[in-house]
Design an enzyme around this catalytic site. Structure first.
Site, mmCIF file in Angstrom:
data_model
loop_
_atom_site.group_PDB
_atom_site.id
_atom_site.type_symbol
_atom_site.label_atom_id
_atom_site.label_comp_id
_atom_site.label_asym_id
_atom_site.label_seq_id
_atom_site.Cartn_x
_atom_site.Cartn_y
_atom_site.Cartn_z
ATOM 1 N N ASP A 173 5.795 7.894 -6.852
ATOM 2 C CA ASP A 173 6.512 9.153 -6.666
ATOM 3 C C ASP A 173 7.888 8.978 -6.027
ATOM 4 O O ASP A 173 8.671 9.920 -5.977
ATOM 5 C CB ASP A 173 5.655 10.113 -5.822
ATOM 6 C CG ASP A 173 4.402 10.525 -6.570
ATOM 7 O OD1 ASP A 173 4.510 10.781 -7.776
ATOM 8 O OD2 ASP A 173 3.324 10.581 -5.959
ATOM 9 N N HIS A 203 0.100 3.674 -0.152
ATOM 10 C CA HIS A 203 -0.887 3.910 -1.208
ATOM 11 C C HIS A 203 -2.238 3.380 -0.757
ATOM 12 O O HIS A 203 -2.304 2.349 -0.088
ATOM 13 C CB HIS A 203 -0.465 3.219 -2.511
ATOM 14 C CG HIS A 203 -1.188 3.743 -3.698
ATOM 15 N ND1 HIS A 203 -2.416 3.253 -4.088
ATOM 16 C CD2 HIS A 203 -0.880 4.746 -4.557
ATOM 17 C CE1 HIS A 203 -2.819 3.921 -5.149
ATOM 18 N NE2 HIS A 203 -1.917 4.837 -5.457
#
Ligand code: ACO
Length: 429
Positions: free
Chosen positions: A369, A312
């Site tokens: 996710d 991320h």
């Protein structure tokens, strides 16, 4: 909004010239250097591909501490909201800044019901898409089409008008998402119902048919509620920035949201939830569940393969949404009595990632996710609808970002600069 504090001046020396740039501090003490005068004073621009170091606005919607793994909407921790709130109340919170009282909740819910149907002419659009159309393509087309069917209420200065805009988008996008699924499987569409709450209504439109007696499972409705809350905002990510950028040109809200949906579709952004499942399926089928092989591929700089659902830009510790999603995934599978070999594989993959030097040294952890797709799968949501689910959850955040930008006296049309590297002047002979 808390005023950003001026905490002193930073000095920038270029050759023999020194300029002073104001230093700013936000509510949670994150620091910034105000470079707005830079080009005017020095002729220089900054070079920052991917906007890794660039703050594009002041915002009082969402706070992230990527080092500590903190995410808050309007000051409330994500865990607290997911545990105690309904998605529609979190939507209200993001747009208005406070959780609704009973009267505000009832009025917001009534608006959601009143706006839940799609114009009949819009319904016909679905028939023109091929059956294999990705539902994200359909959804973005439907979002921008709303501007033709409901062009009124551009004035956002009145609270009631804001609720019209917000609930119209939230409610109609949910209906459009369910219709796009029905179209893709060749089933008749199911209309929304006023007696069902937001999440139950969506599930009913997805799974009810003229020949079954579909009853919404409270476990599934509760899980959907939580998942949508986890998705509801994430400050200046790719899709929110796209929405601010499109809106900065004075494009309308529907057009801006449509662009945001397209950005979210990308596999490096919200599209990752679909790609996680496809990756896990491939590992199981092609590599017989060989996690080591896949991890080695992800580390190989000559191989473009990346582990989906890992890494991320902002989180350099465990994504707090992934923590909630992982626990939820376990709970939902237990409660529904579902067993899924992909969940075991995902856990094995996560353990391998967390134990590996490559991922540790780069602070790469599972992101939101990684486990949400597995939960959607257990709930019966088809894989190509995962990113649509993300989009439905993100709509309140996108609207809040767009409205904030519209009200910001410092907002200007988004227009980055470049460093030109092409041919210097030449003539056509
Ligand atoms: N697998 C393997 N290596 C990775 C991964 C990954 N998933 N993610 C990052 N890295 C490596 C990079 O190769 C790079 O290594 P290097 O320093 O040796 O060159 C380093 O980690 C830093 O990665 P960047 O690409 O510079 O990080 P950036 O912030 O630009 O990208 C992103 C973040 C796009 C999320 C990236 O981690 C990625 O591609 N992840 C997989 C896709 C994904 O899950 N996206 C969903 C993100 S959550 C969301 O948007 C809702």
């Amino acid at each position: 909004m808390l005023e950003v504090q001026n905490t002193g001046m930073a000095e920038l020396r270029i050759g023999d010239k020194t300029i002073e740039l104001p230093m700013l501090e936000g509510a949670e003490h994150e620091g910034a250097i105000d470079i707005r005068a830079l080009r005017k004073e020095t002729g220089f621009i900054t070079y920052d591909p991917g906007f890794v170091n660039t703050g594009c606005c002041k915002s009082d919607i969402t706070y992230i501490d990527g080092e500590k793994g903190v995410l808050r909407y309007r000051g409330y921790d994500i865990n607290d909201l997911a545990e105690k709130c309904e998605f529609v109340d979190v939507a209200y919170l993001l747009v208005h800044g406070t959780l609704p009282n009973k009267e505000q909740h009832d009025s917001f819910s009534a608006h959601l019901n009143n706006h839940s149907m799609l114009h009949e002419d819009m319904r016909h659009f679905f028939g023109s898409f091929p059956d294999h159309a990705h539902p994200m393509a359909t959804l973005s087309a439907m979002a921008v089409s709303l501007s033709s069917f409901y062009p009124e209420l551009e004035d956002t200065s009145k609270q009631e008008n804001i609720d019209y805009k917000v609930t119209r988008l939230l409610s109609k996008m949910r209906t459009a998402a369910a219709f796009s699924y029905k179209k893709s499987i060749g089933h008749p569409i199911v209309q929304p119902r006023h007696d069902l709450k937001y999440c139950e209504n969506f599930l009913n439109m997805m799974f009810s048919t003229p020949v079954n007696n579909y009853q919404v499972d409270p476990v599934v409705a509760n899980a959907l509620n939580k998942l949508l809350i986890l998705h509801a905002d994430h400050e200046q990510n790719c899709s929110a920035s796209v929405i601010r950028m499109v809106g900065s040109a004075d494009a309308n809200l529907y057009a801006s949201i449509s662009a945001g949906i397209c950005a979210l579709w990308g596999p490096l952004h919200g599209g990752a939830n679909q790609h996680v499942i496809e990756m896990l399926e491939r590992i199981l089928e092609d590599d017989r569940g060989d996690v080591k092989k896949v991890v080695a591929r992800a580390k190989d700089k000559n191989d473009p393969f990346r582990l989906m659902g890992v890494g991320h830009r902002v989180y350099k510790s465990y994504d707090p949404r992934a923590r909630v999603a992982k626990q939820m995934c376990k709970d939902v599978l237990d409660q529904l009595g579902v067993s899924d070999p992909l969940v075991d594989l995902a856990q094995e993959l996560e353990a391998a990632v967390l134990a590996d030097d490559y991922f540790q040294s780069r602070n790469l952890y599972p992101n939101i996710d990684f486990y949400t797709g597995l939960t959607y799968r257990a709930m019966g949501i088809p894989t190509n609808m995962f990113t649509v689910m993300f989009a439905i959850g993100r709509i309140p955040g996108w609207i809040a970002q767009w409205l904030e930008m519209k009200e910001d006296p410092h907002a200007r049309i988004g227009r980055p600069r470049q460093i030109y590297t092409g041919p210097v002047h030449r003539e056509v002979h």
